[in-house]
Motif scaffolding. Structure first.
Motif, PDB file in Angstrom:
ATOM      1  N   SER A 112     -10.578 -10.550  -2.496  1.00  0.00           N
ATOM      2  CA  SER A 112     -10.391 -10.896  -4.108  1.00  0.00           C
ATOM      3  C   SER A 112      -9.620  -9.833  -4.833  1.00  0.00           C
ATOM      4  O   SER A 112      -9.897  -9.612  -6.352  1.00  0.00           O
ATOM      5  CB  SER A 112     -11.773 -11.266  -4.924  1.00  0.00           C
ATOM      6  OG  SER A 112     -12.456 -12.221  -4.124  1.00  0.00           O
ATOM      7  N   GLY A 113      -8.791  -9.268  -4.223  1.00  0.00           N
ATOM      8  CA  GLY A 113      -7.766  -8.154  -4.861  1.00  0.00           C
ATOM      9  C   GLY A 113      -8.588  -6.999  -4.863  1.00  0.00           C
ATOM     10  O   GLY A 113      -7.677  -6.105  -5.614  1.00  0.00           O
ATOM     11  N   LYS A 114      -9.489  -6.603  -4.386  1.00  0.00           N
ATOM     12  CA  LYS A 114     -10.266  -5.379  -4.183  1.00  0.00           C
ATOM     13  C   LYS A 114      -9.385  -4.342  -3.202  1.00  0.00           C
ATOM     14  O   LYS A 114      -9.587  -3.110  -3.517  1.00  0.00           O
ATOM     15  CB  LYS A 114     -11.643  -5.379  -3.944  1.00  0.00           C
ATOM     16  CG  LYS A 114     -12.424  -5.927  -5.202  1.00  0.00           C
ATOM     17  CD  LYS A 114     -13.918  -5.869  -4.728  1.00  0.00           C
ATOM     18  CE  LYS A 114     -14.769  -6.638  -5.914  1.00  0.00           C
ATOM     19  NZ  LYS A 114     -14.750  -8.154  -5.518  1.00  0.00           N
ATOM     20  N   ILE A 115      -8.855  -4.921  -2.230  1.00  0.00           N
ATOM     21  CA  ILE A 115      -8.293  -4.203  -1.286  1.00  0.00           C
ATOM     22  C   ILE A 115      -6.692  -4.427  -1.164  1.00  0.00           C
ATOM     23  O   ILE A 115      -6.312  -5.865  -1.072  1.00  0.00           O
ATOM     24  CB  ILE A 115      -8.891  -4.342   0.281  1.00  0.00           C
ATOM     25  CG1 ILE A 115     -10.212  -3.991   0.304  1.00  0.00           C
ATOM     26  CG2 ILE A 115      -8.179  -3.719   1.132  1.00  0.00           C
ATOM     27  CD1 ILE A 115     -11.087  -4.081   1.415  1.00  0.00           C
ATOM     28  N   THR A 116      -5.932  -3.516  -0.961  1.00  0.00           N
ATOM     29  CA  THR A 116      -4.373  -3.787  -0.688  1.00  0.00           C
ATOM     30  C   THR A 116      -4.113  -3.151   0.853  1.00  0.00           C
ATOM     31  O   THR A 116      -4.830  -2.266   0.920  1.00  0.00           O
ATOM     32  CB  THR A 116      -3.469  -3.166  -1.923  1.00  0.00           C
ATOM     33  OG1 THR A 116      -3.930  -1.798  -1.996  1.00  0.00           O
ATOM     34  CG2 THR A 116      -3.738  -3.849  -3.330  1.00  0.00           C
ATOM     35  N   ARG A 143      -2.500   1.877  -4.870  1.00  0.00           N
ATOM     36  CA  ARG A 143      -3.982   2.512  -5.350  1.00  0.00           C
ATOM     37  C   ARG A 143      -3.997   2.010  -6.943  1.00  0.00           C
ATOM     38  O   ARG A 143      -4.948   1.685  -7.452  1.00  0.00           O
ATOM     39  CB  ARG A 143      -4.054   3.674  -5.032  1.00  0.00           C
ATOM     40  CG  ARG A 143      -5.590   4.203  -5.706  1.00  0.00           C
ATOM     41  CD  ARG A 143      -5.474   5.652  -5.454  1.00  0.00           C
ATOM     42  NE  ARG A 143      -4.474   6.498  -5.939  1.00  0.00           N
ATOM     43  CZ  ARG A 143      -4.426   6.825  -7.428  1.00  0.00           C
ATOM     44  NH1 ARG A 143      -5.260   6.723  -8.362  1.00  0.00           N
ATOM     45  NH2 ARG A 143      -3.329   7.511  -7.714  1.00  0.00           N
ATOM     46  N   ARG A 144      -2.911   2.124  -7.520  1.00  0.00           N
ATOM     47  CA  ARG A 144      -2.690   1.874  -9.021  1.00  0.00           C
ATOM     48  C   ARG A 144      -2.853   0.608  -9.501  1.00  0.00           C
ATOM     49  O   ARG A 144      -2.805   0.189 -10.741  1.00  0.00           O
ATOM     50  CB  ARG A 144      -1.256   2.620  -9.571  1.00  0.00           C
ATOM     51  CG  ARG A 144      -1.438   4.085  -9.643  1.00  0.00           C
ATOM     52  CD  ARG A 144      -0.139   4.573  -9.881  1.00  0.00           C
ATOM     53  NE  ARG A 144       0.180   6.121  -9.698  1.00  0.00           N
ATOM     54  CZ  ARG A 144       1.171   6.597  -8.813  1.00  0.00           C
ATOM     55  NH1 ARG A 144       2.081   5.823  -8.418  1.00  0.00           N
ATOM     56  NH2 ARG A 144       1.032   7.666  -8.438  1.00  0.00           N
ATOM     57  N   ILE A 145      -2.546  -0.504  -8.559  1.00  0.00           N
ATOM     58  CA  ILE A 145      -2.648  -1.785  -9.067  1.00  0.00           C
ATOM     59  C   ILE A 145      -4.074  -2.045  -9.721  1.00  0.00           C
ATOM     60  O   ILE A 145      -4.938  -1.886  -9.204  1.00  0.00           O
ATOM     61  CB  ILE A 145      -2.431  -2.752  -7.771  1.00  0.00           C
ATOM     62  CG1 ILE A 145      -0.811  -2.522  -7.363  1.00  0.00           C
ATOM     63  CG2 ILE A 145      -2.392  -4.255  -8.489  1.00  0.00           C
ATOM     64  CD1 ILE A 145      -0.688  -3.131  -5.875  1.00  0.00           C
ATOM     65  N   ASP A 146      -3.973  -3.020 -10.619  1.00  0.00           N
ATOM     66  CA  ASP A 146      -5.314  -3.212 -11.374  1.00  0.00           C
ATOM     67  C   ASP A 146      -6.236  -4.110 -10.371  1.00  0.00           C
ATOM     68  O   ASP A 146      -5.883  -5.020 -10.026  1.00  0.00           O
ATOM     69  CB  ASP A 146      -4.854  -4.006 -12.701  1.00  0.00           C
ATOM     70  CG  ASP A 146      -6.131  -4.346 -13.542  1.00  0.00           C
ATOM     71  OD1 ASP A 146      -7.068  -3.494 -13.752  1.00  0.00           O
ATOM     72  OD2 ASP A 146      -5.984  -5.403 -14.433  1.00  0.00           O
ATOM     73  N   GLY A 147      -7.477  -3.578 -10.702  1.00  0.00           N
ATOM     74  CA  GLY A 147      -8.499  -4.270  -9.842  1.00  0.00           C
ATOM     75  C   GLY A 147      -8.687  -3.828  -8.311  1.00  0.00           C
ATOM     76  O   GLY A 147      -9.726  -3.915  -7.820  1.00  0.00           O
ATOM     77  N   VAL A 148      -7.650  -2.878  -7.845  1.00  0.00           N
ATOM     78  CA  VAL A 148      -7.564  -2.260  -6.804  1.00  0.00           C
ATOM     79  C   VAL A 148      -8.787  -1.251  -6.445  1.00  0.00           C
ATOM     80  O   VAL A 148      -8.875  -0.388  -7.207  1.00  0.00           O
ATOM     81  CB  VAL A 148      -6.350  -1.936  -5.867  1.00  0.00           C
ATOM     82  CG1 VAL A 148      -6.277  -1.191  -4.692  1.00  0.00           C
ATOM     83  CG2 VAL A 148      -5.285  -3.172  -5.958  1.00  0.00           C
ATOM     84  N   LYS A 149      -9.704  -1.208  -5.484  1.00  0.00           N
ATOM     85  CA  LYS A 149     -10.426  -0.337  -5.102  1.00  0.00           C
ATOM     86  C   LYS A 149     -10.413   0.453  -4.005  1.00  0.00           C
ATOM     87  O   LYS A 149     -10.613   1.810  -3.796  1.00  0.00           O
ATOM     88  CB  LYS A 149     -12.192  -0.875  -4.927  1.00  0.00           C
ATOM     89  CG  LYS A 149     -12.640  -1.914  -6.137  1.00  0.00           C
ATOM     90  CD  LYS A 149     -12.654  -1.106  -7.304  1.00  0.00           C
ATOM     91  CE  LYS A 149     -13.074  -2.092  -8.445  1.00  0.00           C
ATOM     92  NZ  LYS A 149     -13.302  -1.272  -9.804  1.00  0.00           N
ATOM     93  N   VAL A 150      -9.819  -0.121  -2.836  1.00  0.00           N
ATOM     94  CA  VAL A 150      -9.242   0.682  -1.608  1.00  0.00           C
ATOM     95  C   VAL A 150      -7.943   0.073  -1.199  1.00  0.00           C
ATOM     96  O   VAL A 150      -7.616  -1.026  -1.315  1.00  0.00           O
ATOM     97  CB  VAL A 150     -10.198   0.239  -0.617  1.00  0.00           C
ATOM     98  CG1 VAL A 150      -9.500   0.715   0.615  1.00  0.00           C
ATOM     99  CG2 VAL A 150     -11.662   0.812  -1.026  1.00  0.00           C
ATOM    100  N   ALA A 151      -7.025   1.153  -1.077  1.00  0.00           N
ATOM    101  CA  ALA A 151      -5.715   1.057  -0.465  1.00  0.00           C
ATOM    102  C   ALA A 151      -5.775   1.336   0.881  1.00  0.00           C
ATOM    103  O   ALA A 151      -6.081   2.605   1.123  1.00  0.00           O
ATOM    104  CB  ALA A 151      -4.647   1.628  -1.597  1.00  0.00           C
ATOM    105  N   ILE A 152      -4.985   0.427   1.860  1.00  0.00           N
ATOM    106  CA  ILE A 152      -4.677   0.940   3.314  1.00  0.00           C
ATOM    107  C   ILE A 152      -3.238   0.970   3.384  1.00  0.00           C
ATOM    108  O   ILE A 152      -2.721  -0.147   3.289  1.00  0.00           O
ATOM    109  CB  ILE A 152      -5.516  -0.070   4.105  1.00  0.00           C
ATOM    110  CG1 ILE A 152      -7.069  -0.252   3.510  1.00  0.00           C
ATOM    111  CG2 ILE A 152      -5.463   0.171   5.495  1.00  0.00           C
ATOM    112  CD1 ILE A 152      -7.793  -1.344   4.409  1.00  0.00           C
TER     113      ILE A 152
END
Length: 213
Positions: A112-116, A143-152
């Motif tokens: 749901s948008g928490k991970i990119t 990482r800066r995208i609103d709602g993102v908690k973890v970026a890969i």
């Protein structure tokens, strides 16, 4: 010298302090004692750059009051903090901007948008005219995208491997997750390396380990 809680012990002498916000803090303690506080301007500038880079311009959660005290001392020794931060965070090459534009146009969202997640191959780099070094800030843009908690972020290397970088802005400890694949780092910023044919399974495992609903 290291400030990562998870690291390889390969040297006879080690100075490891996982409570330090940056390796530059450890280097500062040593050099400051050796030089009795008389740190040359060039050395002060280099350490300030390292300190600023590792703390994201003093914005990351690992930044402490001690970090700011060292920064102040380095400025007193002649570090041009404004120019250093401009060079680090505000000035980008056209190739770096091309890398970020490519990444943002190929980003995938999970949970749901928490991970990119973004993958860049050797062919992608060749086709769009950027090098591996130009992708340095891609993970932070994700990482800066609103709602993102973890970026890969996974980028292919000539060695037949993928370097996976991760960032966390929540209580997910990405260092522990990357350690599954022999990597490490900080709770909020970590990485690991996997073979090309292992990438898809590794990314799936990382996503699952985040344990988002």
């Amino acid at each position: 010298m290291d400030h990562h809680a998870i690291h390889d012990s390969f040297a006879k002498a080690q100075y490891v302090d996982a409570s330090s916000s940056a390796c530059a803090e450890i280097v500062y303690r040593v050099i400051n004692k050796l030089l009795y506080g008389e740190i040359p301007q060039k050395t002060a500038s280099l350490m300030y750059a390292a300190l600023a880079a590792d703390t994201g311009g003093f914005r990351y959660v690992n930044t402490t009051p001690y970090t700011y005290k060292i920064a102040a001392k380095l400025i007193e020794r002649g570090a041009n903090h404004a120019q250093i931060c401009h060079n680090l965070f505000e000035c980008k090459s056209k190739a770096a901007l091309a890398a970020e534009a490519y990444a943002m146009s190929n980003i995938q969202y999970f949970c749901s948008g928490k991970i990119t997640y973004v993958k860049i191959t050797l062919a992608d780099k060749a086709e769009h005219g950027f090098e591996d070094d130009d992708t340095y800030d891609v993970i932070n843009t994700m990482r800066r995208i609103d709602g993102v908690k973890v970026a890969i972020f996974a980028r292919e290397r000539e060695s037949g491997t993928y370097k996976i970088s991760t960032r966390s802005t929540c209580d997910v400890d990405v260092a522990k997750i990357c350690a599954i694949f022999g990597g490490g780092g900080h709770a909020g910023a970590a990485g690991c390396t996997v073979m090309v044919d292992e990438l898809d399974d590794a990314v799936k495992r990382i996503i699952n380990e985040c344990n988002f609903e």
